[in-house]
Design an enzyme around this catalytic site. Sequence first.
Site, PDB file in Angstrom:
ATOM      1  N   GLU A   1     -22.896 -13.834  19.663  1.00 23.73           N
ATOM      2  CA  GLU A   1     -23.177 -13.743  18.230  1.00 23.73           C
ATOM      3  C   GLU A   1     -24.543 -14.378  17.972  1.00 23.73           C
ATOM      4  O   GLU A   1     -24.919 -15.394  18.593  1.00 23.73           O
ATOM      5  CB  GLU A   1     -22.102 -14.441  17.417  1.00 23.73           C
ATOM      6  CG  GLU A   1     -20.718 -13.828  17.545  1.00 23.73           C
ATOM      7  CD  GLU A   1     -20.604 -12.487  16.848  1.00 23.73           C
ATOM      8  OE1 GLU A   1     -21.541 -12.113  16.124  1.00 23.73           O
ATOM      9  OE2 GLU A   1     -19.582 -11.813  17.045  1.00 23.73           O
TER      10      GLU A   1
ATOM     11  N   ASP B   1     -11.048   4.669  12.816  1.00 20.63           N
ATOM     12  CA  ASP B   1     -11.061   3.345  12.196  1.00 20.63           C
ATOM     13  C   ASP B   1     -12.485   2.951  11.784  1.00 20.63           C
ATOM     14  O   ASP B   1     -12.717   2.352  10.724  1.00 20.63           O
ATOM     15  CB  ASP B   1     -10.498   2.332  13.185  1.00 20.63           C
ATOM     16  CG  ASP B   1     -10.149   0.999  12.528  1.00 20.63           C
ATOM     17  OD1 ASP B   1      -9.753   1.032  11.340  1.00 20.63           O
ATOM     18  OD2 ASP B   1     -10.256  -0.034  13.208  1.00 20.63           O
TER      19      ASP B   1
END
Length: 686
Positions: free
Chosen positions: A109, A134
Site C-alpha cells: 500500500e 463484482d
Amino acid sequence: MRKRKTLNIAVTGLLLTSSFTVVSSASPILGERVYAETQALSANQVFINTLAPLAQASQERYGVLSSITLAQGILESGWGKSELTKKGNNLFGMKGRYNGNYVTMPTLEYVNGKWITINAEFRKYANWQESVHDHSLLFVNGVSWDKDHYKKVLDAPNYKVAAQELQNAGYATDPGYASKLINIVETYNLQQYDELYDSVSSESAVSGYAKVTTVSGNAVWSLPYKVKGTKLVGPASNYTNQDIQLVRKATTKRGTYYQFKQNGKVVGWIDQKALTLYDTEEYNKGFVARAAITTTAGHTVWTKPYNVYGRTQVGAAANYQKQEVKIEREAKTARGIYYQFSINEKVIGWLDKRAFTVYEYDSVVNEQKVSVDAQVAETDGHAVWSNAYKLQGITRVNAASSYANKDVKLDYKRKTQHGSYYRFAVSGKTVGWLDEKAFKMYDTVEYNKAVNLDAKITKPTSNAFWSAPYYSSGSKWVTSASTYANRDVKLIREAKTKRGTYYQVQIDGKIIGWLDKRAFKFYNQLSSNVVYSYPAIITTTAGHAIWSAPYEIVGTTLVGQAAPYHNKQVQLLRKAVTDRSTYYQFSVNGKTTGWLDTRAFDVYDNLETNKAVHLTGTVKNVTGNAVWSLPYKTIGTKFVSQAAPYLNKQAVITREAKTSRATYYLFSISGKEIGWLDKRAFANIK
C-alpha cells in the site's frame, strides 16, 4: 496494488448474459475454455482473448468500457499470474469478502509517500466472470458514502478520460495509476474492444465446403460475430475436423464469416480463420494421354483432385513410381492441375500434374485380327490415319467424311491410350485406320432360314422394314412398319442376330422387307383338319367363345360367346389341331354354328348297331363296371347302379349294341329288366 477507503460493497447477484453463463470454479466458463486452447498465441494475447468477452458483456450491461476492464485486469492480476488470481479468481484486487468468501494475502500500500506491506482480506470468486461482475457493480453502485462515486468513470467518453476519473476517485493510491492503464490500453490496442458491435459490410450466398480445423479462440454464432443480436450457438470445438457445407459469406470490420450447414440443417456462423476451405474445380474434362509417374516425393494419390470436397486418400504416389499409366481426365483448382490416371484399364485416382512425364505418342495396348462388316456412320471430328491415332510416325490419309455412309470391312483392331481403332477396306482395298466411334458395326446373322408363318402387324410403333435383318450387313431402311399396321402378312424367312429375331414379310405375294419379331401377333398353325362326326353336349362355356375357324388361325373372326349354348346337345362335324389346342366344328339342329375348343364339350359315342338277341350269361367282372340306362357314353344315357350287386347272377341278354368304344348288353334278372352293361362283365355267354 492499491489502497482506498473502507468499502461496503453489496453484491446483489451474478452476471447472466445471453452469451456466457456462470459455472462452478472447477469448470471454467466457455470463454476461458475456448481461448485457453490457443497454443499458437502469446500468453498475453490468450489472457486478453479470455477476458475480452467477459469485459464486453459487462460493458453491454453496465457501461464499463471494456478497455478499462481489460487494462485493470492486466495490471492488477499481472496477466492472471498473481497469487490472488490463482487462489481467488480475483482479477482486480478487490478487498473484503464476496458472499462470505475471501483469501488473506500480503499487499503493498502507498501510505504517506511510501510503500508498506500489510495482510488483508481479498474477495474470493468462483470464476473470472464473478470477478468482472463484482468489479462492474462497484462502478455502478458506488461506495457506502457515495453511490455516484464512480459515475464519471461510467460516463467517460473514452478510456483516457475513464482512467483519469478512476485515479481522481481514489480507486488506487498509486499516483501513476491512470498513466499505467492508458499505456496498457494503447500497447495492446485494447480500445478496439470498446466497440461492441460490428456491422456487415457485404453478404452473399455461397456454395462450397470446408473443414473446421482451428477451433481455439473460435465459436459458432447465430449471426456473424459481434453483429448486434448475435447469440452463441456453441464452441467451434464441437465441430473439430468435421466437414461443413458453406451457404453464406459475410464480411465485417473484424473479419470474414461463413454460415454453414450440417446434415442439411443450418447451424450458424463461424470465422473464416477457423476453416480450411476446400478447393473448387475450375474445370474437370477428359484428357487422354500416355504418361509415366516419375516424381513422387511429396505427392499423394486421391479419389478426387487434392483438397476438393469428398476426396479421400488412395495411397502414396511412391507406390506407382516409374509405372506407365493412362491419363483419363484433367482438373484445375486454385491450387494446381491434377490428372486422373488408370493402370490396365483400372482407374487408380488423381495425382498432381507435376508427378507425371507425359509422352508425346501413344503405345499399342493390345491388338487383334477381326472380320467385321461395318458402315462409316459418324465422321465429324474423325480422320483416317496410316496407323492407329497418336502412334509415332502416323500420317493423315484422308478426311473421314470421304467415306461417310460407306459399307466397309474391318480386318484389324488396335487399342491405344486414346481408344480403339480399326483398319478398314472399301471394295477389298485397304484404306487406313479410323476411330471405332466412327463405325456402325453390323450384326452377324446367326441363322437365316425359310419359314411359313401367318401373322398380323400389331406393334408398328418404333419398328421399321429393312432390306436385310436390322443392323446386319447391307441393311437399308425400306419403310415404317406403321405403313402396314394391322395387316395380315405371310412370313417366309426367319433370321437371328445378337440384337433380336427378324422375319421377312410378304404381303399379297410381294416381299416388303424384314421386321422385328416383336412387331407381330402370330397366328396359330393348323396341323390337321378332319371330319369328326360325334354327338356332344356343351358343358363348359366360361372363358370360351365360338369362332368362324379354329381360334387364332389367319382369317378367324368371332361368331359369339359360348355361354348361350351351355348344356345344348350338338353334333360335331370336324376336328382341327393347331399349335395352341384342339377345336371342334359343331352344328345345332342341323345348322353349322362354328368352332369351339374341345375343353368346352362332353363328347358322346356313336351307336353303330343295336339289335335283338337271345342269350344268357353270368355277371362275373364287376370291377370298374356300372349299369346304364343306355349303352355307355351315348346320348341320353343315365347311371343306374354299380355292377357289384349282380355279381354271379344269371342274366338273360335281350339286346346287343356296339359303339366306337365297346359292345354292351341289355340284360334282365328273374324277369326284371336291369339295364345295359359292358359285354366284358359277362361270362358263360350262350
